[in-house]
Design a protein around this motif. Sequence first.
Motif, PDB file in Angstrom:
ATOM      1  N   VAL A 157      70.911  69.523  72.079  1.00  0.00           N
ATOM      2  CA  VAL A 157      69.571  70.292  72.196  1.00  0.00           C
ATOM      3  C   VAL A 157      69.273  71.586  72.390  1.00  0.00           C
ATOM      4  O   VAL A 157      68.632  72.151  71.156  1.00  0.00           O
ATOM      5  CB  VAL A 157      68.790  69.399  73.512  1.00  0.00           C
ATOM      6  CG1 VAL A 157      67.846  70.341  74.210  1.00  0.00           C
ATOM      7  CG2 VAL A 157      68.925  68.043  73.755  1.00  0.00           C
ATOM      8  N   LEU A 158      70.666  72.286  73.143  1.00  0.00           N
ATOM      9  CA  LEU A 158      71.051  73.628  72.425  1.00  0.00           C
ATOM     10  C   LEU A 158      70.707  74.109  71.359  1.00  0.00           C
ATOM     11  O   LEU A 158      70.744  75.628  71.963  1.00  0.00           O
ATOM     12  CB  LEU A 158      71.689  73.654  73.998  1.00  0.00           C
ATOM     13  CG  LEU A 158      70.933  73.519  75.358  1.00  0.00           C
ATOM     14  CD1 LEU A 158      72.560  74.259  76.614  1.00  0.00           C
ATOM     15  CD2 LEU A 158      69.828  74.376  76.169  1.00  0.00           C
ATOM     16  N   SER A 159      71.457  73.537  70.937  1.00  0.00           N
ATOM     17  CA  SER A 159      71.595  74.662  69.788  1.00  0.00           C
ATOM     18  C   SER A 159      70.461  74.521  68.693  1.00  0.00           C
ATOM     19  O   SER A 159      70.414  74.731  66.925  1.00  0.00           O
ATOM     20  CB  SER A 159      73.512  73.533  69.195  1.00  0.00           C
ATOM     21  OG  SER A 159      72.099  72.662  68.386  1.00  0.00           O
ATOM     22  N   HIS A 160      69.253  73.686  69.089  1.00  0.00           N
ATOM     23  CA  HIS A 160      68.282  74.158  68.471  1.00  0.00           C
ATOM     24  C   HIS A 160      67.296  74.847  69.078  1.00  0.00           C
ATOM     25  O   HIS A 160      65.980  75.087  68.771  1.00  0.00           O
ATOM     26  CB  HIS A 160      67.405  72.413  68.514  1.00  0.00           C
ATOM     27  CG  HIS A 160      67.956  71.656  67.442  1.00  0.00           C
ATOM     28  ND1 HIS A 160      67.355  71.661  65.990  1.00  0.00           N
ATOM     29  CD2 HIS A 160      69.639  70.985  67.537  1.00  0.00           C
ATOM     30  CE1 HIS A 160      68.995  71.042  65.515  1.00  0.00           C
ATOM     31  NE2 HIS A 160      69.713  70.325  66.741  1.00  0.00           N
TER      32      HIS A 160
ATOM     33  N   HIS B 217      62.911  66.139  65.949  1.00  0.00           N
ATOM     34  CA  HIS B 217      61.981  65.940  66.677  1.00  0.00           C
ATOM     35  C   HIS B 217      62.059  66.771  67.271  1.00  0.00           C
ATOM     36  O   HIS B 217      60.529  67.305  67.522  1.00  0.00           O
ATOM     37  CB  HIS B 217      62.592  64.250  68.150  1.00  0.00           C
ATOM     38  CG  HIS B 217      62.615  62.900  67.421  1.00  0.00           C
ATOM     39  ND1 HIS B 217      61.600  62.290  68.412  1.00  0.00           N
ATOM     40  CD2 HIS B 217      62.257  62.467  66.425  1.00  0.00           C
ATOM     41  CE1 HIS B 217      61.392  61.206  67.562  1.00  0.00           C
ATOM     42  NE2 HIS B 217      61.938  61.748  66.319  1.00  0.00           N
ATOM     43  N   ILE B 218      63.379  67.562  67.525  1.00  0.00           N
ATOM     44  CA  ILE B 218      63.109  69.191  68.235  1.00  0.00           C
ATOM     45  C   ILE B 218      62.169  69.903  67.399  1.00  0.00           C
ATOM     46  O   ILE B 218      61.326  71.326  67.490  1.00  0.00           O
ATOM     47  CB  ILE B 218      64.287  69.528  68.916  1.00  0.00           C
ATOM     48  CG1 ILE B 218      64.763  68.953  70.313  1.00  0.00           C
ATOM     49  CG2 ILE B 218      63.902  70.986  68.712  1.00  0.00           C
ATOM     50  CD1 ILE B 218      65.884  69.281  70.561  1.00  0.00           C
ATOM     51  N   GLU B 219      62.055  70.229  65.629  1.00  0.00           N
ATOM     52  CA  GLU B 219      62.163  70.593  65.127  1.00  0.00           C
ATOM     53  C   GLU B 219      60.445  69.687  64.699  1.00  0.00           C
ATOM     54  O   GLU B 219      59.626  71.218  63.932  1.00  0.00           O
ATOM     55  CB  GLU B 219      62.946  70.734  63.849  1.00  0.00           C
ATOM     56  CG  GLU B 219      64.297  71.478  64.372  1.00  0.00           C
ATOM     57  CD  GLU B 219      64.146  72.515  65.111  1.00  0.00           C
ATOM     58  OE1 GLU B 219      62.777  73.295  64.073  1.00  0.00           O
ATOM     59  OE2 GLU B 219      65.033  72.891  65.774  1.00  0.00           O
ATOM     60  N   ASN B 220      60.527  68.895  64.652  1.00  0.00           N
ATOM     61  CA  ASN B 220      59.332  68.498  64.836  1.00  0.00           C
ATOM     62  C   ASN B 220      58.185  69.038  65.576  1.00  0.00           C
ATOM     63  O   ASN B 220      56.719  69.700  65.384  1.00  0.00           O
ATOM     64  CB  ASN B 220      59.224  66.750  64.625  1.00  0.00           C
ATOM     65  CG  ASN B 220      59.785  65.484  62.996  1.00  0.00           C
ATOM     66  OD1 ASN B 220      59.827  66.858  62.003  1.00  0.00           O
ATOM     67  ND2 ASN B 220      59.906  64.838  63.364  1.00  0.00           N
ATOM     68  N   ALA B 221      58.297  69.003  66.775  1.00  0.00           N
ATOM     69  CA  ALA B 221      57.456  69.379  68.008  1.00  0.00           C
ATOM     70  C   ALA B 221      57.325  70.944  67.545  1.00  0.00           C
ATOM     71  O   ALA B 221      56.338  71.309  67.889  1.00  0.00           O
ATOM     72  CB  ALA B 221      58.215  68.617  68.990  1.00  0.00           C
ATOM     73  N   LYS B 222      58.170  71.032  67.453  1.00  0.00           N
ATOM     74  CA  LYS B 222      58.019  72.865  67.457  1.00  0.00           C
ATOM     75  C   LYS B 222      57.222  73.247  65.730  1.00  0.00           C
ATOM     76  O   LYS B 222      55.724  74.483  66.682  1.00  0.00           O
ATOM     77  CB  LYS B 222      59.082  74.072  67.030  1.00  0.00           C
ATOM     78  CG  LYS B 222      60.081  73.845  67.852  1.00  0.00           C
ATOM     79  CD  LYS B 222      61.328  74.499  67.725  1.00  0.00           C
ATOM     80  CE  LYS B 222      62.533  74.741  69.124  1.00  0.00           C
ATOM     81  NZ  LYS B 222      63.253  75.519  68.377  1.00  0.00           N
ATOM     82  N   ARG B 223      57.029  72.629  65.021  1.00  0.00           N
ATOM     83  CA  ARG B 223      56.711  72.683  64.057  1.00  0.00           C
ATOM     84  C   ARG B 223      54.687  72.868  63.927  1.00  0.00           C
ATOM     85  O   ARG B 223      54.091  73.234  63.665  1.00  0.00           O
ATOM     86  CB  ARG B 223      57.171  71.613  62.516  1.00  0.00           C
ATOM     87  CG  ARG B 223      55.842  72.440  61.456  1.00  0.00           C
ATOM     88  CD  ARG B 223      56.562  70.991  60.532  1.00  0.00           C
ATOM     89  NE  ARG B 223      57.514  69.753  60.908  1.00  0.00           N
ATOM     90  CZ  ARG B 223      55.943  68.717  61.235  1.00  0.00           C
ATOM     91  NH1 ARG B 223      54.923  68.702  60.697  1.00  0.00           N
ATOM     92  NH2 ARG B 223      56.693  67.442  61.500  1.00  0.00           N
ATOM     93  N   MET B 224      54.938  71.414  64.865  1.00  0.00           N
ATOM     94  CA  MET B 224      53.568  70.933  64.815  1.00  0.00           C
ATOM     95  C   MET B 224      52.595  71.578  65.751  1.00  0.00           C
ATOM     96  O   MET B 224      51.057  71.785  66.128  1.00  0.00           O
ATOM     97  CB  MET B 224      53.872  69.272  65.654  1.00  0.00           C
ATOM     98  CG  MET B 224      53.703  68.313  64.530  1.00  0.00           C
ATOM     99  SD  MET B 224      53.469  66.336  65.609  1.00  0.00           S
ATOM    100  CE  MET B 224      54.681  66.442  66.396  1.00  0.00           C
ATOM    101  N   PHE B 225      53.607  72.681  67.254  1.00  0.00           N
ATOM    102  CA  PHE B 225      52.963  72.764  68.035  1.00  0.00           C
ATOM    103  C   PHE B 225      52.282  74.531  67.501  1.00  0.00           C
ATOM    104  O   PHE B 225      51.421  75.085  67.616  1.00  0.00           O
ATOM    105  CB  PHE B 225      53.020  73.602  68.919  1.00  0.00           C
ATOM    106  CG  PHE B 225      52.950  72.591  70.555  1.00  0.00           C
ATOM    107  CD1 PHE B 225      51.798  72.984  71.508  1.00  0.00           C
ATOM    108  CD2 PHE B 225      53.726  71.387  70.335  1.00  0.00           C
ATOM    109  CE1 PHE B 225      52.018  71.944  71.868  1.00  0.00           C
ATOM    110  CE2 PHE B 225      53.300  70.530  72.076  1.00  0.00           C
ATOM    111  CZ  PHE B 225      52.830  70.826  72.399  1.00  0.00           C
TER     112      PHE B 225
END
Length: 493
Positions: free
Chosen positions: A95-98, A56-64
């Motif tokens: 979380v922080l590992s991302h 989910h973290i990587e998905n949000a980063k990609r979408m922004f």
Amino acid sequence: MKNYIDLIDQTIEFPTLEFNIDQDNELLFNNVPLMDIIQQYGTPLKITYLPKVGEHIENAKRMFKNAIKKYNYKGNYTYCYCTKSSHFKFIVEEVLSHNVHIETSSAFDISIIRDLYRENKLSKSTYILCNGYKLPLYTQYISELINEGFNCIPILDNLKEIDFYDKFVTTETVNLGIRIATDEEPDFAFYTSRLGLRYSDVMDLYKNKIQNSERYKLKMLHFFINTGIKDSAYYWSELSRFIYKYCELKKVCPELDSIDLGGGLPIQTSLQFNYDYQAMIDEIVESISWICNKSNVPVPNLFTEFGSYTVGESGAVLYEIIDQKLQNDKELWYMINGSFITQLPDSWGMNQKYIMLPVNNWGSPYQKVNLGGLTCDSMDFYNTEAHSSDLYLPIFEEGQERQFVGFFHTGAYQESLGGYGGIQHCLIPAPKHVIVDRLENGTITTRLFADEQGKEGMMTILGYGEKDDKDEKVFILSQDDMTLAENLSLVEQ
């Protein structure tokens, strides 16, 4: 009579990316065979599927990133995690590992920050956005972080908060944010949020206490509405109002360069869930860009603090049906070996619906049922789905088959709201908690994070059992010669 799998096939598109069944008609959750975990650990059981957090973290980063590129947006994007969604160490470390940052809401969050810093899980350059109405101990801890060089930004929630930093912060520069109180939805009990400053107070606070200060720099405005990011007239109206205020302030405050959009991306609570994340993020970025260009001010850097979106879909709770009861000749109850009130409090307090599916027996006929919890409270039940007014589960024969059910996407807030490790209604114990991970080669791993809550822990909390008098500590505090902050600090020590 049709089987349960036939019901699912005619109701929704199945399988999905997350859910499928194997050759034994048993449920797979992110390709994890749940019956294998049940056979190893038993039920009731909470599980956390860690890879979902990073996904989910990587998905949000990609979408922004996509939206910023699409609209040639000149600002940066920073992903922060809202710790109150789940404070567990295994979650925050994942979380922080991302390579993301942190948003806090209480004094004890700062203790977590320090623990993570000692273990090199975060650095002093990590953004620490400190939100919430702050008691003296919280502001004291924030001041200490700032004094030690952490990249800590207190988000002012009231007009008096800045006065505390006047007394206790010793650094030459203090970066500040201001939370602006948004209007609530028209059907809410109150007109304006109790959190943050009124729009009419923001400029006065800046001019009176920040603008001419050699120490303070207003870097950020904070925006949040309780309903989350929805494609509604209410959301767009409040966001536009907020961006216009940013533009007004930016013209007199050159240091202001960021906005925090808060949290609010929804999670899937039904297999019929339909939400276009990319389209919403595109619209947010486009709206901010349009208003800033119209107002002739530079666009701000964007921060978000996603909590439920980060961890919600990683969680599941698994139960066994331990009994069937037919009431009034028409109401069939499946009794679970747990409690909705204590273990899924949102389903009770907010009528929240989760994805509910049987773990096994998908090849069996089904029937309409109600699910009942173990407490004596009449509200300890679950009887509808988000997409249906009825609840259906496989028919099973007592004494011959065992039936297990799962509630999915339960990873946010349930442990904290339910009082994890404390005293639950009717002394229902907290269930086992298992962490599920996946190695780079695809191998699934599990480990027991916590066993089921035991009698000894409950007895101790309630004051039963033998005690050693020397273990008891008594503090006598005088309000006449101590400040409230000193009192709180002494009690903690």
